[in-house]
Structures are given as C-alpha cells and as structure tokens.
Design a protein around this motif. Structure first.
Motif, PDB file in Angstrom:
ATOM      1  N   ASP A  40      13.582  -4.652 -67.471  1.00 58.65           N
ATOM      2  CA  ASP A  40      14.766  -5.151 -66.773  1.00 58.65           C
ATOM      3  C   ASP A  40      15.970  -4.252 -67.008  1.00 58.65           C
ATOM      4  O   ASP A  40      16.734  -3.961 -66.080  1.00 58.65           O
ATOM      5  CB  ASP A  40      15.094  -6.576 -67.222  1.00 58.65           C
ATOM      6  CG  ASP A  40      14.056  -7.582 -66.742  1.00 58.65           C
ATOM      7  OD1 ASP A  40      13.397  -7.304 -65.721  1.00 58.65           O
ATOM      8  OD2 ASP A  40      13.900  -8.631 -67.386  1.00 58.65           O
ATOM      9  N   GLU A  47      15.607  -1.033 -65.059  1.00 55.74           N
ATOM     10  CA  GLU A  47      15.914  -1.229 -63.641  1.00 55.74           C
ATOM     11  C   GLU A  47      17.423  -1.340 -63.425  1.00 55.74           C
ATOM     12  O   GLU A  47      17.962  -0.863 -62.426  1.00 55.74           O
ATOM     13  CB  GLU A  47      15.212  -2.493 -63.132  1.00 55.74           C
ATOM     14  CG  GLU A  47      15.455  -2.789 -61.659  1.00 55.74           C
ATOM     15  CD  GLU A  47      15.016  -1.665 -60.746  1.00 55.74           C
ATOM     16  OE1 GLU A  47      15.613  -1.531 -59.652  1.00 55.74           O
ATOM     17  OE2 GLU A  47      14.092  -0.905 -61.110  1.00 55.74           O
ATOM     18  N   GLN A  48      18.104  -1.965 -64.381  1.00 56.97           N
ATOM     19  CA  GLN A  48      19.567  -2.034 -64.297  1.00 56.97           C
ATOM     20  C   GLN A  48      20.171  -0.643 -64.337  1.00 56.97           C
ATOM     21  O   GLN A  48      21.110  -0.340 -63.582  1.00 56.97           O
ATOM     22  CB  GLN A  48      20.104  -2.879 -65.456  1.00 56.97           C
ATOM     23  CG  GLN A  48      21.617  -3.088 -65.436  1.00 56.97           C
ATOM     24  CD  GLN A  48      22.023  -4.170 -64.456  1.00 56.97           C
ATOM     25  OE1 GLN A  48      21.203  -4.667 -63.707  1.00 56.97           O
ATOM     26  NE2 GLN A  48      23.292  -4.517 -64.457  1.00 56.97           N
ATOM     27  N   ALA A  78      20.654 -12.771 -68.243  1.00 58.97           N
ATOM     28  CA  ALA A  78      20.170 -13.085 -66.901  1.00 58.97           C
ATOM     29  C   ALA A  78      21.249 -12.889 -65.849  1.00 58.97           C
ATOM     30  O   ALA A  78      20.946 -12.730 -64.660  1.00 58.97           O
ATOM     31  CB  ALA A  78      19.669 -14.526 -66.860  1.00 58.97           C
ATOM     32  N   PRO A 106      21.729  -8.673 -63.989  1.00 61.92           N
ATOM     33  CA  PRO A 106      21.185  -8.086 -62.763  1.00 61.92           C
ATOM     34  C   PRO A 106      22.012  -8.379 -61.526  1.00 61.92           C
ATOM     35  O   PRO A 106      22.196  -7.504 -60.681  1.00 61.92           O
ATOM     36  CB  PRO A 106      19.785  -8.729 -62.672  1.00 61.92           C
ATOM     37  CG  PRO A 106      19.429  -9.041 -64.084  1.00 61.92           C
ATOM     38  CD  PRO A 106      20.720  -9.459 -64.730  1.00 61.92           C
ATOM     39  N   SER A 126      24.201  -5.359 -59.324  1.00 66.61           N
ATOM     40  CA  SER A 126      23.376  -5.063 -58.163  1.00 66.61           C
ATOM     41  C   SER A 126      24.067  -4.188 -57.136  1.00 66.61           C
ATOM     42  O   SER A 126      23.447  -3.726 -56.192  1.00 66.61           O
ATOM     43  CB  SER A 126      22.944  -6.371 -57.489  1.00 66.61           C
ATOM     44  OG  SER A 126      24.070  -7.050 -56.946  1.00 66.61           O
ATOM     45  N   VAL A 181      19.983  -6.942 -70.577  1.00 66.51           N
ATOM     46  CA  VAL A 181      19.488  -7.311 -69.245  1.00 66.51           C
ATOM     47  C   VAL A 181      18.122  -7.966 -69.417  1.00 66.51           C
ATOM     48  O   VAL A 181      17.195  -7.370 -69.966  1.00 66.51           O
ATOM     49  CB  VAL A 181      19.354  -6.082 -68.318  1.00 66.51           C
ATOM     50  CG1 VAL A 181      18.928  -6.520 -66.925  1.00 66.51           C
ATOM     51  CG2 VAL A 181      20.653  -5.305 -68.261  1.00 66.51           C
ATOM     52  N   ARG A 182      18.016  -9.213 -68.956  1.00 65.53           N
ATOM     53  CA  ARG A 182      16.742  -9.922 -69.097  1.00 65.53           C
ATOM     54  C   ARG A 182      16.677 -10.960 -67.977  1.00 65.53           C
ATOM     55  O   ARG A 182      17.378 -11.971 -68.009  1.00 65.53           O
ATOM     56  CB  ARG A 182      16.660 -10.586 -70.471  1.00 65.53           C
ATOM     57  CG  ARG A 182      15.312 -11.056 -70.869  1.00 65.53           C
ATOM     58  CD  ARG A 182      15.210 -11.220 -72.384  1.00 65.53           C
ATOM     59  NE  ARG A 182      16.343 -11.911 -72.979  1.00 65.53           N
ATOM     60  CZ  ARG A 182      17.275 -11.293 -73.729  1.00 65.53           C
ATOM     61  NH1 ARG A 182      17.184  -9.992 -73.964  1.00 65.53           N
ATOM     62  NH2 ARG A 182      18.291 -11.960 -74.237  1.00 65.53           N
ATOM     63  N   ARG A 183      15.869 -10.685 -66.991  1.00 68.01           N
ATOM     64  CA  ARG A 183      15.761 -11.606 -65.865  1.00 68.01           C
ATOM     65  C   ARG A 183      15.090 -12.903 -66.301  1.00 68.01           C
ATOM     66  O   ARG A 183      14.218 -12.918 -67.169  1.00 68.01           O
ATOM     67  CB  ARG A 183      14.968 -10.966 -64.720  1.00 68.01           C
ATOM     68  CG  ARG A 183      15.657  -9.735 -64.149  1.00 68.01           C
ATOM     69  CD  ARG A 183      14.844  -9.103 -63.044  1.00 68.01           C
ATOM     70  NE  ARG A 183      15.439  -7.832 -62.641  1.00 68.01           N
ATOM     71  CZ  ARG A 183      16.412  -7.714 -61.747  1.00 68.01           C
ATOM     72  NH1 ARG A 183      16.888  -8.803 -61.152  1.00 68.01           N
ATOM     73  NH2 ARG A 183      16.906  -6.529 -61.441  1.00 68.01           N
ATOM     74  N   LYS A 184      15.507 -13.983 -65.674  1.00 68.80           N
ATOM     75  CA  LYS A 184      14.945 -15.295 -65.985  1.00 68.80           C
ATOM     76  C   LYS A 184      13.541 -15.362 -65.409  1.00 68.80           C
ATOM     77  O   LYS A 184      13.350 -15.290 -64.205  1.00 68.80           O
ATOM     78  CB  LYS A 184      15.830 -16.383 -65.372  1.00 68.80           C
ATOM     79  CG  LYS A 184      15.623 -17.779 -65.936  1.00 68.80           C
ATOM     80  CD  LYS A 184      16.651 -18.726 -65.348  1.00 68.80           C
ATOM     81  CE  LYS A 184      16.544 -20.117 -65.969  1.00 68.80           C
ATOM     82  NZ  LYS A 184      16.934 -20.117 -67.386  1.00 68.80           N
ATOM     83  N   THR A 185      12.530 -15.469 -66.263  1.00 60.20           N
ATOM     84  CA  THR A 185      11.149 -15.487 -65.790  1.00 60.20           C
ATOM     85  C   THR A 185      10.422 -16.728 -66.314  1.00 60.20           C
ATOM     86  O   THR A 185      10.259 -17.707 -65.599  1.00 60.20           O
ATOM     87  CB  THR A 185      10.415 -14.219 -66.227  1.00 60.20           C
ATOM     88  OG1 THR A 185      10.549 -14.049 -67.663  1.00 60.20           O
ATOM     89  CG2 THR A 185      10.973 -12.990 -65.518  1.00 60.20           C
TER      90      THR A 185
END
Length: 297
Positions: A80, A83-84, A181, A184, A188, A218-222
């Motif tokens: 993550d 990607e950021q 979360a 991102p 963007s 950065v850590r997307r909610k999964t």
C-alpha cells in the motif's frame, strides 16, 4: 494541511521511521538522527546523494519508474505504501464530478450499499465513504456503533468521542489503522474539499492525529480481527472484510462476522434482538441525514 511537496514529505517521514538496525546498519553511539540518513537511503536505492536530496526538497519531482521502485525497496515499503509513492510521483488526473456520484459537498449513497446487506440478519454491515464517513448501514450495523456522538463518522469517533477508549479495547491500534486508511484517498491526486476539511479539523483538534498523520503510514482497509466493548452486550471479537464498490469509487462495504457458536455470535444475536424494535429486520438505510463536514473547526 499537506505541503506543496508531498513526495518529499513522504520520503522524509518514511526514512525517519526505518531504523538502521532493521536493515543491517551499525548504529554509532554518536548517532543523533532518527531513522535513516539521506545518504543511506540514496546508497540503498543506488541513486546519487544529490539527486535524492533534490527529491526530498521538491527540486526533482518526476523520478523514473526504476527509481521509484528502488526507493520503495530501500524504504522497505509495504504494497500500500509503495502504491502511495507511485501515486505521489504520477498522480491521477482529477476527474470531473457529476451529480450521479456526488451531491453538493457530501457523497451520494451507492444503491449497492443500500441493497446488498438487506437480508443479513446476523451480520453487521456499514457502507463507508471518503474519510470513513458512514453512508449506510443495516439494522445490526447501526446497533453496533450506536450511542456515540460521532456514530456516523468513524474517524471522528476514534479521535473525538470520549467513549471510544472503552468501545475499542485496542483503541491505539484502531487509531493508527484509521489514519493509515485515510492516506490513499488523500494522496490520490483527486481534490476533495470535504476530505481536506476533515484532515484540517483533525489536525487542529487532535495532537494524536497530527502525530500519526505525520508518519505517512499507508494501509488500506481490507480485513482484520477487531475487538469491541459494546455497552449493551459486552465484549465482541469480530472479523471484518472490506469490499470496494466499483460503481462508486472510494466507497466500501464493511461486513463484520463472529466465529460460529462463539460468545461473540451469541452477543450479536442479542444485539440484533435489542435492535429489532428500531426498524424491520434486515432493513438498510442511509446514515441519518446528509453527511456534511463543517467548514469551521
């Protein structure tokens, strides 16, 4: 507020968090710099020290894809965060917003978030938008988060509700994940005035948020296991899964489940029974009122 040099800000924050001993560097007693030095990152990424300095200072803003990947490896970024970094180098063009995806300054609820959980009688579900705003919920999802001043805004709930520390036994980790979360969406390249004001308000009112935001995690909610201490049914340990809504970019459906035949499953059944009087079983509704973030803090 974000700086005009988000790439440099990100690189500085991430190298500060990486400890020299984590990558096999010997640490001198005289070392006073937290994390890695700029010359160490440059060496690990196999770029010149001068070029790396220019990246951090904003004098070089468009490194090649090879340099970006080398920096991601040097800073030991997870998927993550990597990607950021790519988005900071090559941000997406800001899309033209239409009434079909946004109404004024708050998000319209995707029909998917209203229809999908309608028959989930034992499963709390909430539809989230940018900044972890609650756009919709089923009856059990509403009951899970009910009773807080910011039940419709999970980010503000974590940082502003006094009861959050009781509700979340692992509240510090919840706060870290919530801020991570948020990154991102904020990075963007798509201007979002509501999100900007949210970050501004949290930065002004919460020193803890400022500290966590400065880390650039950065850590997307999964998916994750999360503990709750509900005022009506007591301790709950729930696994959640976050599903994106392709018809409404940025929105997600978060579904919570308890292990079969567990104490948490029994507590959810009780919570459902207590919530049954609030509306038809399985009903799904938008969060109460339009989600509007005040312009003043």
């Amino acid at each position: 507020m974000e700086s005009e040099n988000p790439l440099g800000q990100f690189l500085r924050a991430r190298r500060t968090l990486l400890r020299p001993e984590d990558i096999g560097l010997k640490v001198s007693d005289r070392r006073r710099v937290p994390g890695l030095r700029r010359e160490e990152v440059a060496a690990l990424a196999d770029v010149s020290f001068d070029y790396y300095v220019r990246l951090e200072q904003g004098r070089a803003r468009h490194p090649s894809a090879q340099v970006v990947e080398a920096l991601a490896r040097a800073l030991e970024l997870g998927p993550d965060a990597a990607e950021q970094l790519r988005q900071l180098v090559r941000p997406h063009a800001a899309p033209t917003r239409t009434h079909s995806s946004y109404r004024s300054e708050y998000e319209a609820v995707s029909p998917t978030l209203l229809r999908m959980p309608a028959d989930w009688h034992r499963t709390p579900a909430v539809g989230l938008g940018h900044g972890l705003l609650v756009l919709a919920h089923n009856a059990l999802g509403r009951a899970l988060f009910a009773g807080h001043a910011h039940s419709g805004d999970l980010l503000r709930m974590v940082f502003f509700d006094r009861g959050a520390r009781d509700f979340y036994p692992d509240r510090e980790r919840v706060a870290e994940n919530a801020v991570a979360a948020l990154r991102p969406a904020a990075g963007s390249g798509r201007p979002d005035p509501v999100l900007v004001r949210t970050i501004g308000e949290l930065s002004v009112r919460s020193p803890e948020f400022r500290r966590l935001w400065a880390r650039h995690d950065v850590r997307r909610k999964t998916c994750e296991r999360k503990r709750f201490r509900h005022p009506l049914v007591g301790e709950l340990t729930l696994d959640y899964e976050s599903m994106t809504v392709n018809s409404a970019p940025g929105q997600q459906l978060v579904v919570y489940q308890a292990a079969p035949d567990s104490a948490s499953a029994q507590a959810l059944t009780l919570l459902g029974a207590l919530a049954a009087g609030a509306g038809p079983a399985g009903s799904v509704a938008p969060a109460a009122g339009p989600v509007v973030v005040p312009s003043q803090v």
